[in-house]
Design a protein around this motif. Structure first.
Motif, PDB file in Angstrom:
ATOM      1  N   ALA A  72      18.366   6.740 -30.177  1.00 36.22           N
ATOM      2  CA  ALA A  72      18.045   7.833 -29.373  1.00 36.22           C
ATOM      3  C   ALA A  72      18.993   7.793 -28.403  1.00 36.22           C
ATOM      4  O   ALA A  72      19.302   9.136 -27.914  1.00 36.22           O
ATOM      5  N   LYS A  73      19.630   6.778 -27.831  1.00 38.28           N
ATOM      6  CA  LYS A  73      20.618   6.777 -26.702  1.00 38.28           C
ATOM      7  C   LYS A  73      21.746   7.415 -27.148  1.00 38.28           C
ATOM      8  O   LYS A  73      22.211   8.146 -26.443  1.00 38.28           O
ATOM      9  N   ALA A  76      21.165  11.038 -27.472  1.00 40.79           N
ATOM     10  CA  ALA A  76      21.344  11.830 -26.028  1.00 40.79           C
ATOM     11  C   ALA A  76      22.618  11.850 -25.322  1.00 40.79           C
ATOM     12  O   ALA A  76      23.145  12.855 -24.661  1.00 40.79           O
ATOM     13  N   VAL A  93      16.867  18.702 -31.219  1.00 37.04           N
ATOM     14  CA  VAL A  93      16.966  17.199 -30.693  1.00 37.04           C
ATOM     15  C   VAL A  93      15.964  16.930 -29.883  1.00 37.04           C
ATOM     16  O   VAL A  93      15.655  15.845 -29.532  1.00 37.04           O
ATOM     17  N   LEU A  97      14.158  13.290 -29.983  1.00 40.73           N
ATOM     18  CA  LEU A  97      14.084  12.179 -29.240  1.00 40.73           C
ATOM     19  C   LEU A  97      12.915  12.138 -28.661  1.00 40.73           C
ATOM     20  O   LEU A  97      12.637  11.009 -28.222  1.00 40.73           O
ATOM     21  N   TYR A 102      11.891   8.248 -26.762  1.00 35.36           N
ATOM     22  CA  TYR A 102      13.123   8.175 -25.684  1.00 35.36           C
ATOM     23  C   TYR A 102      12.569   8.639 -24.266  1.00 35.36           C
ATOM     24  O   TYR A 102      12.643  10.024 -24.135  1.00 35.36           O
ATOM     25  N   ILE A 105      14.005  11.751 -21.913  1.00 36.90           N
ATOM     26  CA  ILE A 105      13.823  13.272 -22.307  1.00 36.90           C
ATOM     27  C   ILE A 105      12.523  13.825 -21.825  1.00 36.90           C
ATOM     28  O   ILE A 105      12.638  15.047 -21.687  1.00 36.90           O
TER      29      ILE A 105
END
Length: 331
Positions: A72-73, A76, A93, A97, A102, A105
């Motif tokens: 996820a990082k 992002a 996205v 995410l 995450y 977000i």
């Protein structure tokens, strides 16, 4: 690593080979079913090398199955800058995410879920992503946004799904049912149906909606059938339960209910992670004459016998696939 995973990665990295765009979903579905984390990680790595060269919506199931917070990082970093999407053509996205939990977000999801500037897909992806988070800190916002849909024919379709995030929602569920029953366009009711399914106390409204032909809850033209199918999974409603409800209907309503049952079965056939009954159980209960042959009888009575036979064939194929997989595991 599967051989087809290597072929897919080569295609992603070089655009070489004989893979056609139309074959990608077949490869991805096969990898999801038979691959493992090694396959998943290799594909994720290839996607992240050139993130704007691929349809991330297509690869989202692989990323969700084998990705983690580290994934996820990285996503992002590729798609988000200064708290905004770098490219608004990649709104998938937002949901992705969210599904990966995450937390950073969340503010962007709130913004795009409700903004008048968001198009249908942006708002939908943002709402579906937001469903993964605790929303106790934005109760007032959710209530205001849902209330803004009352009495309207069209609105951001998936906003009502967030009813499940509101603490005191019984009255809201009633108003959402009234909205769907009287005013809301059938092009715009998927979020209402999904919202019912995400609330344990929403099951009555959910069933009333899907068995009312005016809702067109199993329409493939509007795409609402996908929200309805997800709804029966959310509420863990079996096809035997649905059929029992259909048996209580009469005349035209029974025929339309049966049509919905067959349409939902076809969606289940394409579902890589189906719920409730196995295909072997479905075949025994509905399509073998030592089981619940009443499905045959009602299909014949309502003029849907051809649909019965078509669905029977598809269920037989999936049941055979289950048996083959079971034999392989027992070797």
């Amino acid at each position: 690593m599967l051989k087809i995973t290597r072929s897919l990665i080569k295609h992603l990295n070089t655009k070489e080979g004989n893979l056609q765009a139309t074959s990608l979903p077949l490869l991805i579905n096969t990898i999801l079913r038979y691959g493992n984390k090694v396959d998943g990680n290799a594909i994720i790595e290839s996607c992240l090398v050139n993130p704007y060269s691929h349809d991330m919506g297509l690869f989202a199931p692989i990323i969700e199955k084998w990705g983690d917070l580290s994934t996820a990082k990285q996503l992002a970093k590729c798609y988000i800058k200064n708290g905004e999407l770098i490219d608004t053509d990649f709104t998938e996205v937002l949901e992705l995410l969210g599904n990966l939990k995450y937390e950073p977000i969340k503010p962007l999801l709130i913004k795009h879920a409700f903004s008048e500037e968001s198009d249908h897909y942006t708002s939908k992806n943002a709402v579906l992503g937001l469903l993964n988070f605790d929303c106790s800190d934005i109760q007032d916002i959710l209530l205001e946004q849902i209330e803004n849909t009352y009495g309207k024919n069209l609105f951001h379709e998936y906003i009502p799904a967030l009813v499940c995030k509101i603490s005191n929602r019984r009255a809201i569920l009633e108003k959402l049912f009234e909205l769907g029953d009287t005013t809301c366009s059938t092009d715009c009711n998927a979020g209402i149906i999904l919202g019912f399914s995400l609330c344990p106390e929403g099951v009555t409204y959910f069933k009333k909606a899907i068995f009312n032909p005016d809702w067109e809850a199993c329409s493939s033209a509007t795409g609402t059938i996908h929200a309805t199918y997800q709804g029966i999974k959310n509420l863990n409603i079996s096809f035997s339960e649905l059929f029992a409800d259909i048996q209580k209907l009469e005349g035209k309503s029974q025929k339309e209910g049966l049509e919905n049952l067959f349409d939902l079965l076809k969606i289940k056939i394409d579902d890589l992670f189906p719920h409730a009954e196995s295909f072997m159980e479905l075949h025994k209960d509905f399509f073998s004459f030592d089981g619940k042959s009443s499905l045959y009888s009602i299909s014949d009575k309502t003029g849907l016998i051809n649909t019965f036979y078509e669905t029977q064939k598809l269920i037989e194929l999936k049941a055979s696939e289950e048996l083959i997989l079971r034999c392989q595991k027992e070797e």
